[in-house]
Enzyme design. Structure first.
Site, mmCIF file in Angstrom:
data_model
loop_
_atom_site.group_PDB
_atom_site.id
_atom_site.type_symbol
_atom_site.label_atom_id
_atom_site.label_comp_id
_atom_site.label_asym_id
_atom_site.label_seq_id
_atom_site.Cartn_x
_atom_site.Cartn_y
_atom_site.Cartn_z
ATOM 1 N N ASP A 136 1.166 -1.610 -0.043
ATOM 2 C CA ASP A 136 -0.014 -0.337 0.426
ATOM 3 C C ASP A 136 0.267 1.127 0.307
ATOM 4 O O ASP A 136 2.270 1.550 0.650
ATOM 5 C CB ASP A 136 -0.816 0.254 1.185
ATOM 6 C CG ASP A 136 -1.763 -0.747 1.521
ATOM 7 O OD1 ASP A 136 -2.066 -1.849 0.422
ATOM 8 O OD2 ASP A 136 -2.399 -1.433 2.285
ATOM 9 N N LYS A 137 -0.320 2.517 -0.564
ATOM 10 C CA LYS A 137 1.267 3.451 -0.289
ATOM 11 C C LYS A 137 1.367 3.849 0.428
ATOM 12 O O LYS A 137 3.390 4.087 0.853
ATOM 13 C CB LYS A 137 -0.117 4.914 -1.175
ATOM 14 C CG LYS A 137 0.698 6.357 -0.736
ATOM 15 C CD LYS A 137 -0.377 7.226 -1.449
ATOM 16 C CE LYS A 137 0.264 8.431 -1.646
ATOM 17 N NZ LYS A 137 -0.818 9.725 -1.597
#
Length: 323
Positions: A136-137
């Site tokens: 994930d970011k």
């Protein structure tokens, strides 16, 4: 612009349902965006998704032409832990998106890879060259990147066969009761919020398996855990942590709304990665120490609660070795 005209013939249905039955090449979410964006008119007037369509109504949908994106090289700092002719292993910082998507055309890991590396596998297409798996970011840590198609297929097979071992560290809210365990659920899109994932009843989502082990307990307030992915579902660790009742500290989506620390995202780090090299066949292990914001917070908690980090975490040095 693709302009499509429909004439309602019989029955009464909501506009979004009516269009989903006729625009089979578009997803329900895309159709809703068109309606909300004023690109759909009923009898010459823009309306809402829940508007009832009656026999004789004229429905016009204007569908913008798709935008073609091609990832471009960008000179973005990148921590490459290991690189050879077949693979590269990078330590992705928190806040960096892996590849382009909605609202993220630039500044991604792919943009940085295209600038730093001489070639990448083409299996992921022009937007995802070299990308075998994602994090994930706002999750930091290790990813392996394929520099050719043969390596890409080998790495993808290892992930599917669960021989690629991915180990994470996470600080959770509260005090877990068990010292270790395995979480087995189905995970899928949250019916009430399609931007989120959630645990679903058996058969309604995809199987998700996560192993966990408690490393440090900070009183009854926080728990540092090691997580090992047995499957790779979207947001898997974050969803499973929430499912246990102990979300990841700082998680803006699945965590508690009010937390004591000034964080930019969840305290979740892809700490260790083990795989078999696609060409040599040798087993390799890569390590990325906790980023400063994570380790400094653990240091403060350790002093506050009189707790020490295990040596594998406190003394971890970035690098790789054959195992």
């Amino acid at each position: 612009m693709d302009r499509r005209l429909f004439l309602a013939e019989e029955g009464e249905k909501r506009l979004d349902v009516f269009l989903s039955e006729r625009l089979e090449d578009l997803t329900r979410s895309r159709i809703k965006k068109l309606i909300d964006g004023g690109m759909v008119a009923v009898n010459g007037k823009t309306v809402k998704a829940g508007t009832e369509i009656k026999p004789g109504d004229e429905v016009v949908a204007e569908i913008p032409d798709p935008v073609e994106y091609t990832a471009k090289p960008e000179d973005i700092p990148l921590d490459i832990v290991y690189e050879d002719e077949d693979i590269a292993v990078v330590d992705k910082p928190q806040g960096m998106t892996v590849h382009a998507g909605s609202g993220n055309a630039d500044g991604t890991l792919v943009n940085a890879l295209l600038y730093r590396l001489d070639h990448l596998s083409g299996i992921g297409g022009v937007l995802r060259p070299g990308i075998v798996h994602r994090i994930d970011k706002d999750t930091s840590g290790l990813l392996v990147v394929a520099k050719n198609d043969r390596a890409h297929l080998s790495l993808a097979r290892q992930i599917a066969d669960k021989t690629c071992r991915r180990v994470y560290l996470a600080l959770l809210e509260g005090n877990l009761k068990a010292d270790s365990g395995r979480i087995v659920t189905d995970i899928g899109r949250d019916p009430s919020d399609r931007l989120k994932m959630t645990v679903l009843s058996e058969g309604r989502g995809r199987a998700a398996i996560t192993d966990y082990e408690v490393l440090v307990r900070y009183g009854g307030d926080y728990t540092l855990c090691r997580f090992v992915l047995q499957t790779g579902r979207t947001h898997q660790i974050r969803v499973h942590a929430r499912y246990m009742g102990h979300p990841v500290v700082g998680d803006p989506v699945y965590g508690i709304r009010k937390q004591k620390f000034d964080l930019r995202g969840q305290l979740l780090h892809a700490y260790r990665l083990e795989l078999t090299h696609p060409t040599s066949g040798k087993r390799m292990q890569f390590v990325a120490p906790l980023p400063p914001y994570f380790s400094e917070l653990l240091g403060k908690l350790g002093r506050q609660y009189g707790a020490e980090l295990p040596r594998e975490v406190a003394g971890a040095e970035e690098g790789w070795k054959e195992i």
